[in-house]
Design an enzyme around this catalytic site. Structure first.
Site, PDB file in Angstrom:
ATOM      1  N   HIS A   1       0.919  -0.881  -0.150  1.00  0.00           N
ATOM      2  CA  HIS A   1       0.273  -0.111   0.055  1.00  0.00           C
ATOM      3  C   HIS A   1       0.524   1.277  -0.087  1.00  0.00           C
ATOM      4  O   HIS A   1       1.914   1.487   1.021  1.00  0.00           O
ATOM      5  CB  HIS A   1      -0.742   0.591   1.551  1.00  0.00           C
ATOM      6  CG  HIS A   1      -1.745  -0.993   1.005  1.00  0.00           C
ATOM      7  ND1 HIS A   1      -2.801  -0.524   2.023  1.00  0.00           N
ATOM      8  CD2 HIS A   1      -2.283  -2.008   0.716  1.00  0.00           C
ATOM      9  CE1 HIS A   1      -4.422  -1.949   1.649  1.00  0.00           C
ATOM     10  NE2 HIS A   1      -3.526  -3.008   0.744  1.00  0.00           N
TER      11      HIS A   1
ATOM     12  N   LYS B   1       1.783  -0.450  15.298  1.00  0.00           N
ATOM     13  CA  LYS B   1       3.061  -1.124  15.642  1.00  0.00           C
ATOM     14  C   LYS B   1       3.476  -2.230  16.170  1.00  0.00           C
ATOM     15  O   LYS B   1       4.326  -2.612  16.571  1.00  0.00           O
ATOM     16  CB  LYS B   1       3.657   0.270  15.777  1.00  0.00           C
ATOM     17  CG  LYS B   1       3.261   1.384  15.843  1.00  0.00           C
ATOM     18  CD  LYS B   1       4.753   2.117  14.411  1.00  0.00           C
ATOM     19  CE  LYS B   1       4.803   2.893  13.339  1.00  0.00           C
ATOM     20  NZ  LYS B   1       4.754   2.621  11.985  1.00  0.00           N
TER      21      LYS B   1
END
Ligand code: FAD
Ligand code: DHB
Length: 407
Positions: A74, A299
């Site tokens: 992406h 994360k």
């Protein structure tokens, strides 16, 4: 049964498996001990977003074939508020970097396959796992496997056993400082048999709360909804989930997720947590065993990867040169990156969720934050560089790998 190894690794999640393979590539011996079954570890649905550095690391380690074939690269993402989607071009703003959507379960499957090929030990379904003698030069992992008691003497133990593992609680009280924040909401996540209606992720702040559009493949959509933290999944019929998702996500231009059969659903609480230092004696904590971020910044898995890269570097220096300098710096080096990811994850979370105790002022400030973010090139660049991942503190060459960018 008594065994010896150089590095005993507790936990076969991303942290433990990546570390085991990095050590293997450097000729360092390890044994991995996991308390769940192979199927459970592979089927657990969790993360989906890999930073550029995590993908590069997997390629450099020779475990990137799966992500190369099935990962979805992406180059941007959308932030949606007041009924409008705004695109942030990650690749343009970061000199060519991107994120890759590839399920954590696929990452774990690929790494278990690579481990199996090395013929180094990986025990699943280990019972009564415990660690001892942590401040001695030969710490110990005890466990029971297929009815036999094992004692594993190690030079070092890597505690890669996640937030609910045994390693961190085995450190004496007072040796760790804990920094923690709980959030007054959780995420209800689903997987649905529906073709993604957007090629990129959409993070939405709606007046009824946060929603996130993601995916796993060209046929599977992954969606999340902000719900109260102790919400029971039983309270949500499939119809109620779709109604709420569509209400929050549909934009004024008519964009909306495709609806399909829900194949998995669960609720996750949200917390920020750091235990410091990430070391006690010869026990080194890595990944979720040492720190948790709320998932809004995507994360957690990526931090697990950067921790074990530093740990592999430190262990290589010890075995090749007898130097403990890197081991001594392990915690400080990791925590600098961890705290920046904590800050980013906290910011993404507090900017995109509605809090039960917020004021009208707070909500207007959130809207202004998002308006600034999506209209200022400086603000978009800041988000982009953090979202694709801040630099790792260790070069791949220093752990015997070639730098490479393959996606
Ligand atoms: P874990 O994956 O928790 O692995 C620890 C392992 O240790 C497990 O296999 C466990 O069974 C084992 N274990 C536990 N106790 C013991 C014991 N006593 N003995 C032996 N073994 C034990 N992160 C991202 O980077 N991107 C995302 O998009 C993202 N999305 C997320 C979405 C959700 C809904 C959730 C819940 C998390 C998300 N995360 C994301 C976070 C990510 O899943 C975790 O940070 C990641 O799994 C951490 O890896 P780890 O190896 O440190 O720990
Ligand atoms: C996904 C999870 C996240 O936490 C996130 O921020 C983005 C995507 C996912 O599961 O696809």
């Amino acid at each position: 049964m008594t065994q010896r190894t150089q590095v005993g690794i507790v936990g076969a999640g991303p942290a433990g498996l990546l570390l085991g393979h990095l050590l293997h590539l450097n000729g360092i011996d390890s044994v991995i001990v996991e308390d769940r079954s192979r199927e459970h570890v592979i089927d657990r649905v969790r993360a989906g977003v890999l930073e550029q550095g995590t993908v590069d690391l997997m390629h450099a380690m020779g475990v990137g074939a799966g992500v190369q074939e099935a990962g979805l690269r992406h180059e941007g993402l959308y932030i949606s508020f007041l009924g409008q989607r705004h695109r942030i071009n990650l690749t343009e703003l970061t000199g060519g970097k991107a994120i890759t959507v590839y399920g954590q379960n696929e990452v774990v499957r690929d790494l278990i396959e690579a481990r199996t090929e090395t013929r180094r030990p990986l025990y699943f379904e280990a019972e009564h796992v415990g660690v001892d003698d942590l401040d001695s030069s030969q710490p110990l992992i005890r466990f029971r496997h297929e009815g036999m008691d094992h004692e594993l003497r190690c030079d070092f133990i890597a505690g890669c056993d996640g937030f609910h593992g045994v390693c961190r609680p085995s450190i004496p009280a007072g040796a760790l400082t804990v920094y923690e924040r709980e959030y007054p909401f959780g995420w209800l996540g689903i997987l649905a048999d529906a073709a993604p209606s957007s090629e990129e992720l959409v993070y939405t702040l709606h007046e009824r709360g946060f929603a996130l559009f993601s995916m796993r493949s060209p046929k599977v959509t992954r969606l999340y909804l902000q719900v109260p933290p102790s919400e029971s999944i039983e309270n949500w019929s499939d119809q109620a989930i779709w109604d709420e998702l569509l209400r929050r996500m549909t934009t004024r231009d008519g964009w909306t997720p495709n609806v399909g059969r829900i194949t998995q659903k669960s609720v996750t609480p949200m917390r920020s947590f750091v235990a410091a230092p990430m070391r006690y004696g010869n026990l080194f904590l890595a990944g979720d065993a040492a720190h948790i971020v709320p998932p809004t910044g995507a994360k957690g898995l990526n931090l697990a990867a950067s921790d074990v890269l530093v740990l592999a570097r430190a262990l290589k220096a010890f075995y090749e040169r007898g130097s403990s300098d890197w081991l001594n710096e392990y915690s400080d080096r990791c925590l600098r990156r961890v705290w920046k990811a904590q800050r980013f994850s906290w910011w993404m979370t507090s900017t995109l969720h509605r809090s039960p105790d917020e004021t009208a002022f707070d909500h207007q400030r959130q809207i202004a934050d998002l308006d600034y973010l999506t209209s200022s090139p400086a603000a978009m660049t800041s988000l982009a560089e953090q979202y694709v991942g801040l630099p790792m503190d260790v070069s791949f060459e220093s752990v015997g790998l070639n730098e490479c960018r393959r996606n």
